[in-house]
Scaffold this motif. Structure first.
Motif, mmCIF file in Angstrom:
data_model
loop_
_atom_site.group_PDB
_atom_site.id
_atom_site.type_symbol
_atom_site.label_atom_id
_atom_site.label_comp_id
_atom_site.label_asym_id
_atom_site.label_seq_id
_atom_site.Cartn_x
_atom_site.Cartn_y
_atom_site.Cartn_z
ATOM 1 N N LEU A 1 -29.813 -19.126 -34.442
ATOM 2 C CA LEU A 1 -28.556 -19.340 -33.727
ATOM 3 C C LEU A 1 -28.259 -18.190 -32.772
ATOM 4 O O LEU A 1 -27.745 -18.401 -31.669
ATOM 5 N N VAL A 2 -28.597 -16.981 -33.182
ATOM 6 C CA VAL A 2 -28.428 -15.825 -32.302
ATOM 7 C C VAL A 2 -29.329 -15.975 -31.077
ATOM 8 O O VAL A 2 -28.889 -15.765 -29.933
ATOM 9 N N LYS A 3 -30.572 -16.345 -31.285
ATOM 10 C CA LYS A 3 -31.487 -16.545 -30.164
ATOM 11 C C LYS A 3 -30.956 -17.617 -29.218
ATOM 12 O O LYS A 3 -31.035 -17.482 -27.983
ATOM 13 N N THR A 4 -30.390 -18.676 -29.786
ATOM 14 C CA THR A 4 -29.838 -19.757 -28.964
ATOM 15 C C THR A 4 -28.652 -19.267 -28.150
ATOM 16 O O THR A 4 -28.557 -19.521 -26.942
ATOM 17 N N ALA A 5 -27.728 -18.555 -28.803
ATOM 18 C CA ALA A 5 -26.539 -18.058 -28.105
ATOM 19 C C ALA A 5 -26.916 -17.117 -26.962
ATOM 20 O O ALA A 5 -26.374 -17.211 -25.853
ATOM 21 N N VAL A 6 -27.844 -16.216 -27.216
ATOM 22 C CA VAL A 6 -28.255 -15.263 -26.186
ATOM 23 C C VAL A 6 -28.898 -15.987 -25.007
ATOM 24 O O VAL A 6 -28.598 -15.707 -23.836
ATOM 25 N N SER A 7 -29.764 -16.952 -25.287
ATOM 26 C CA SER A 7 -30.430 -17.670 -24.198
ATOM 27 C C SER A 7 -29.434 -18.488 -23.395
ATOM 28 O O SER A 7 -29.547 -18.596 -22.166
ATOM 29 N N ALA B 1 -26.178 -17.785 -22.975
ATOM 30 C CA ALA B 1 -25.365 -16.859 -22.187
ATOM 31 C C ALA B 1 -26.146 -16.327 -20.989
ATOM 32 O O ALA B 1 -25.602 -16.218 -19.877
ATOM 33 N N LYS B 2 -27.395 -16.018 -21.183
ATOM 34 C CA LYS B 2 -28.217 -15.520 -20.074
ATOM 35 C C LYS B 2 -28.417 -16.584 -18.997
ATOM 36 O O LYS B 2 -28.598 -16.264 -17.817
ATOM 37 N N ALA B 3 -28.377 -17.850 -19.404
ATOM 38 C CA ALA B 3 -28.559 -18.950 -18.452
ATOM 39 C C ALA B 3 -27.286 -19.275 -17.687
ATOM 40 O O ALA B 3 -27.332 -20.076 -16.745
ATOM 41 N N GLY B 4 -26.159 -18.704 -18.102
ATOM 42 C CA GLY B 4 -24.933 -18.937 -17.361
ATOM 43 C C GLY B 4 -23.749 -19.425 -18.157
ATOM 44 O O GLY B 4 -22.657 -19.600 -17.597
ATOM 45 N N ALA B 5 -23.919 -19.663 -19.452
ATOM 46 C CA ALA B 5 -22.780 -20.105 -20.259
ATOM 47 C C ALA B 5 -21.717 -19.019 -20.290
ATOM 48 O O ALA B 5 -22.011 -17.847 -20.522
ATOM 49 N N ASP B 6 -20.470 -19.412 -20.037
ATOM 50 C CA ASP B 6 -19.362 -18.460 -20.018
ATOM 51 C C ASP B 6 -18.809 -18.190 -21.407
ATOM 52 O O ASP B 6 -18.288 -17.102 -21.672
ATOM 53 N N ILE B 7 -18.890 -19.194 -22.286
ATOM 54 C CA ILE B 7 -18.357 -19.101 -23.645
ATOM 55 C C ILE B 7 -19.386 -19.711 -24.588
ATOM 56 O O ILE B 7 -19.956 -20.775 -24.298
ATOM 57 N N ILE B 8 -19.611 -19.057 -25.713
ATOM 58 C CA ILE B 8 -20.506 -19.572 -26.743
ATOM 59 C C ILE B 8 -19.646 -20.231 -27.831
ATOM 60 O O ILE B 8 -18.708 -19.621 -28.342
ATOM 61 N N ALA B 9 -19.987 -21.483 -28.160
ATOM 62 C CA ALA B 9 -19.206 -22.240 -29.143
ATOM 63 C C ALA B 9 -20.109 -22.663 -30.298
ATOM 64 O O ALA B 9 -20.708 -23.737 -30.266
ATOM 65 N N PRO B 10 -20.238 -21.827 -31.332
ATOM 66 C CA PRO B 10 -21.133 -22.138 -32.444
ATOM 67 C C PRO B 10 -20.496 -23.166 -33.390
ATOM 68 O O PRO B 10 -19.421 -22.948 -33.928
ATOM 69 N N SER B 11 -21.206 -24.272 -33.607
ATOM 70 C CA SER B 11 -20.634 -25.374 -34.394
ATOM 71 C C SER B 11 -21.361 -25.614 -35.704
ATOM 72 O O SER B 11 -21.240 -26.670 -36.305
ATOM 73 N N ASN B 12 -22.085 -24.621 -36.180
ATOM 74 C CA ASN B 12 -23.041 -24.832 -37.279
ATOM 75 C C ASN B 12 -22.458 -24.642 -38.670
ATOM 76 O O ASN B 12 -23.024 -25.089 -39.651
ATOM 77 N N MET B 13 -21.366 -23.876 -38.792
ATOM 78 C CA MET B 13 -20.709 -23.596 -40.076
ATOM 79 C C MET B 13 -21.581 -22.828 -41.069
ATOM 80 O O MET B 13 -21.400 -22.920 -42.281
ATOM 81 N N MET B 14 -22.524 -22.050 -40.568
ATOM 82 C CA MET B 14 -23.248 -21.139 -41.446
ATOM 83 C C MET B 14 -22.356 -19.931 -41.754
ATOM 84 O O MET B 14 -21.610 -19.463 -40.882
#
Length: 331
Positions: A153-159, A161-174
């Protein structure tokens, strides 16, 4: 004093008076429109269970982004439907993943449109689960590996954000997902990127049409070991408090319609911006009733969205956003 000295109808006597004393208001600035992108070419395909909501391929995405922008909607929640899936959801964090490609494209079309990237693995794994699945052959039990999933999930969030996402919205509930993602973003120099935490996400029957839209239904079992039991409310406070302490910038309640009490509970206990997610089945039920002529769609939708505001929501994620934006211009 009581009747006849107190007459509550005095403050309802005209539209002007009602406007003066109105306690809550709904604005296009409150709305976020979900958008679905998928691999392929020349695709604008309506999702059967979600009338008016479409899958777009990258080459057809501009028309949707321009329509959203022209309506004054300032943010989208971006979902990707990948071409391939595997056990660990590799395409979720690949530099050329569908969400990453779409984010770069959207920023070229409208640099000012906020991209909120849904950060989960379920639509990218071949299991349909939101994390890495472990099978124990000795016991026959299956588990979603919490800490191993956090790394992905960290790898996903970083990728994202680097691609242009302004806000990261994690929906996984881990457990610990906000802390892990915050640390991962900061380590990459992305400390300016906010986290919109899916803090209180219930294991709900209201997600059915969405799971069709992104082909993310679990291939076995369910998500009840990581999503919340719909009977619980005190647990919602514990979940939200953890996210606050771990560095969340927004808190979310999902679904919204059957959980307005939870919205109000979080509003009373935390001072972060509060998001209500008006989910797929809530949308589809209204659309089905409207298509049958049973309800006034405009009035039902605007009343429901205003109800989320009254319950405490600052922001509303809704598939009705484009329609509501049109209607609000004429209210």
């Amino acid at each position: 004093m009581s009747f006849p000295l107190v007459r509550h109808r005095r403050l309802r006597g005209s539209a002007a008076i009602r406007n003066l004393v109105r306690e809550n208001a709904l604005s296009v600035n409150d709305l976020i429109q979900p958008v679905f992108v998928e691999a392929g070419h020349n695709i604008k395909s309506e999702i059967p269970s979600m009338p008016g909501v479409y899958h777009f391929s990258l080459d057809r995405l501009e028309e949707e982004i321009r329509e959203i922008s022209e309506l004054g909607i300032q943010g989208i929640l971006l979902f990707g439907v990948p071409e391939t899936k595997d056990a660990v959801g590799t395409s979720a964090f690949h530099e050329e993943g569908i969400v990453q490609q779409a984010s770069r494209l959207i920023k070229k079309i409208n640099p000012n449109l906020l991209i909120i990237a849904d950060t989960c693995l379920c639509q990218f794994t071949d299991t349909g689960h939101c994390g890495v699945v472990h099978h124990n052959p000795e016991t026959g039990c299956t588990d979603i590996a919490n800490d191993e999933s956090l790394e992905l999930l960290v790898k996903t969030a970083v990728s994202q954000a680097k691609a242009g996402a302004d806000i990261i919205a994690p929906s996984n509930m881990m457990d610990g997902y906000v802390h892990a993602i915050r640390a991962g973003l900061d380590a990459e120099g992305l400390e300016h990127v906010p986290i919109m935490a899916y803090s209180v996400k219930y294991s709900s029957a209201y997600y059915g049409p969405f799971r069709e839209a992104v082909d993310s239904a679990p291939q076995f079992g369910d998500r009840k070991t990581y999503q919340m039991d719909s009977a619980n409310s005190r647990e919602a406070l514990r979940e939200a408090e953890s996210d606050v302490l771990e560095g969340a910038d927004f808190l979310m309640v999902k679904p919204a319609l059957a959980y307005m009490d939870i919205l109000q509970l979080l509003k009373q206990n935390f001072d972060l911006p509060l998001v209500a997610y008006n989910v797929s089945a809530e949308y589809s039920m209204v659309k089905a009733a409207a298509q049958n002529g049973w309800i006034n769609e405009k009035e039902i939708v605007l009343e429901t969205l205003l109800g989320f505001k009254r319950a405490g929501a600052d922001i509303i994620l809704t598939y009705h956003a484009k329609d509501a934006a049109r209607w609000l211009k004429n209210v």
